[in-house]
Design an enzyme around this catalytic site. Structure first.
Site, PDB file in Angstrom:
ATOM      1  N   ARG A 291       0.855  -1.203   0.047  1.00 25.02           N
ATOM      2  CA  ARG A 291       0.074  -0.034   0.001  1.00 25.02           C
ATOM      3  C   ARG A 291       0.873   1.251   0.047  1.00 25.02           C
ATOM      4  O   ARG A 291       2.011   1.187   0.104  1.00 25.02           O
ATOM      5  CB  ARG A 291      -0.825  -0.056   1.253  1.00 25.02           C
ATOM      6  CG  ARG A 291      -0.015  -0.181   2.513  1.00 25.02           C
ATOM      7  CD  ARG A 291      -0.882  -0.166   3.754  1.00 25.02           C
ATOM      8  NE  ARG A 291      -0.421  -0.524   4.925  1.00 25.02           N
ATOM      9  CZ  ARG A 291       0.713   0.111   5.586  1.00 25.02           C
ATOM     10  NH1 ARG A 291       1.105   1.420   5.151  1.00 25.02           N
ATOM     11  NH2 ARG A 291       1.272  -0.169   6.738  1.00 25.02           N
ATOM     12  N   ARG A 337       6.349  12.797  12.453  1.00 28.49           N
ATOM     13  CA  ARG A 337       4.699  12.333  12.320  1.00 28.49           C
ATOM     14  C   ARG A 337       4.231  13.169  13.637  1.00 28.49           C
ATOM     15  O   ARG A 337       4.538  12.896  14.768  1.00 28.49           O
ATOM     16  CB  ARG A 337       4.486  11.021  12.758  1.00 28.49           C
ATOM     17  CG  ARG A 337       4.926  10.065  11.365  1.00 28.49           C
ATOM     18  CD  ARG A 337       4.447   8.580  11.625  1.00 28.49           C
ATOM     19  NE  ARG A 337       4.910   7.526  10.723  1.00 28.49           N
ATOM     20  CZ  ARG A 337       4.514   6.455  10.302  1.00 28.49           C
ATOM     21  NH1 ARG A 337       3.568   6.092  11.196  1.00 28.49           N
ATOM     22  NH2 ARG A 337       4.928   5.458   9.528  1.00 28.49           N
TER      23      ARG A 337
END
Length: 447
Positions: A291, A337
């Site tokens: 993905r 992040r």
């Protein structure tokens, strides 16, 4: 090319896919839960359909509802983003059964790489180095004890269908193995619906280096460089960068070539990531993520390749628009992040953002779906933004990341930014003397 794409996700990745579709002139459909009614991905898609209440299992993970949303809006493809249904074989099959295209790999590749043992077998056949370990699922505690003795302690007891650090235990003795065997299997069953486990040799301080890859339906395969993702806490990544610093030219070449060989030998036909553990000048296969990855922007920044657009083009059956010689790496990129969590104990911190200012300037990219007065929901993943900086070299990128974090204002909730600001100032980070256990050890010393 597709006439309309439904984006089966939320947050920053949903916006990222919508932007890629805009550049390809493809209308988009957003799906949303009742809690996300006012979210940005809903606002900026061409159409939007509510697929259920706040709980993810009743909305974003509700396959019949997502498929129905695609049908009533006449979408001919569905992009799953990452997480949620992105690696769900039943969902990918349902998409195809309803005459639509799943923007991702074939279900046979989802099956191969969703099972870590079959993924290891695929890597073995492709000639990719593997850690010593079991080739099939363990049948009993006694078999595990015999195998561990042959491999040599410490070993890693690992869920065959796991991820994110769940269903995984480091074991240093037979006594400890017997104590943890049933507990780990039960955790794997509860988390992934399958309690199958295997053993492999445990490396105490490896680097985590992954290679961005892509393959098409015409037999073409390329890599788009590698990333270092070693700075993580309990297997959750905090900082990523491309290209991977502090590795030899020979290792860089070998790890890239191994990843491409795995893609080519399996016929993989989408964008994906081959992950490896690196110790010294040796590397070992870890897994394949079939993905788009959270950290894909750093690879985009240093190569200029839009990976989401590439993923869509491949799904539409187009031939790979790049040859390997076209992939050039320029400069250095680092991503942090930004999670809605306490930076020191990592407790979730949902709530309303009462003040928000994103940094700007040369080489600054912020992928986010929040804003002033946005509500960070308690029902989903805690990621609220990704701060990506790019510069001519790593030293400049680190300095740029420092002031970009200082300029990033998120008030009303706690975020991990103070932790990441401290980490990039550490000499070990600047001199790339870090590994996958570095953050946990660093936090322990601060207590």
């Amino acid at each position: 090319m597709f006439s309309k794409i439904l984006v089966a996700n939320r947050g920053e990745i949903a916006l990222r896919v919508i932007r890629a579709c805009r550049e390809l002139d493809i209308p988009t459909v957003a799906v949303y839960s009742e809690a996300d009614r006012n979210a940005l991905h809903v606002r900026f898609a061409d159409e939007a359909v509510c697929v259920g209440p706040a709980t993810a299992t009743l909305s974003y993970l509700n396959i019949p509802n997502v498929i129905s949303a695609a049908e009533i809006t006449d979408a001919d493809a569905i992009h799953p983003g990452y997480g949620f249904l992105s690696e769900n074989i039943a969902f990918a099959e349902a998409v195809g059964a309803h005459g639509m295209v799943f923007v991702g790999p074939d279900t046979r590749h989802l099956a191969t790489f969703g099972d870590k043992l079959s993924a290891k077998e695929a890597a073995r056949k492709a000639g990719v180095p593997l850690l010593a370990g079991t080739a099939s699922a363990l049948k009993s505690e006694d078999e595990a004890a015999v195998t561990a003795k042959q491999i040599g302690y410490p070993v890693l007891l690992k869920a065959a269908f796991g991820g994110g650090g769940k269903g995984m235990r480091v074991v240093h003795s037979e006594t400890e193995l017997r104590k943890l065997y049933d507990v780990t299997s039960a955790e794997a069953l509860a988390s992934f619906g399958n309690g199958a486990m295997f053993l492999e040799k445990f490396l105490p301080t490896p680097r985590h280096i992954e290679v961005q890859v892509a393959g098409d339906h015409h037999g073409n395969a390329i890599h788009v460089g590698e990333r270092d993702c070693s700075l993580q806490r309990r297997h959750q990544k905090l900082i990523e960068e491309a290209p991977a610093p502090g590795i030899s030219k020979d290792l860089r070449t070998r790890i890239r070539e191994a990843a491409v060989q795995l893609v080519r030998s399996t016929g993989y036909n989408s964008v994906g990531t081959c992950e490896f553990l690196v110790e010294g000048d040796e590397f070992f296969f870890l897994e394949v993520n079939p993905r788009i990855q959270v950290e894909h922007p750093v690879s985009e920044q240093v190569t200029g390749i839009d990976l989401v657009q590439l993923q869509i083009r491949i799904a539409a059956g187009e031939k790979m628009p790049y040859q390997q010689k076209d992939v050039r790496t320029k400069g250095h990129s680092i991503e942090v992040r930004v999670n809605a969590e306490d930076p020191w104990n990592f407790m979730p911190s949902p709530g309303r953002i009462t003040g928000y200012h994103a940094p700007g300037g040369p080489g600054i990219r912020v992928d986010s779906a929040v804003h002033d007065q946005a509500m960070v929901q308690p029902f989903y993943d805690s990621l609220v933004a990704k701060l990506i900086v790019t510069a001519k070299d790593r030293e400049t990128a680190i300095r740029r990341m420092g002031w970009a974090i200082d300029e990033f204002v998120v008030e009303g909730i706690k975020t991990t930014l103070p932790l990441q600001r401290a980490l990039i100032d550490e000499p070990e980070f600047r001199d790339f003397r870090f590994h996958t256990k570095f953050v946990d050890e660093w936090l322990e010393k601060r207590k």
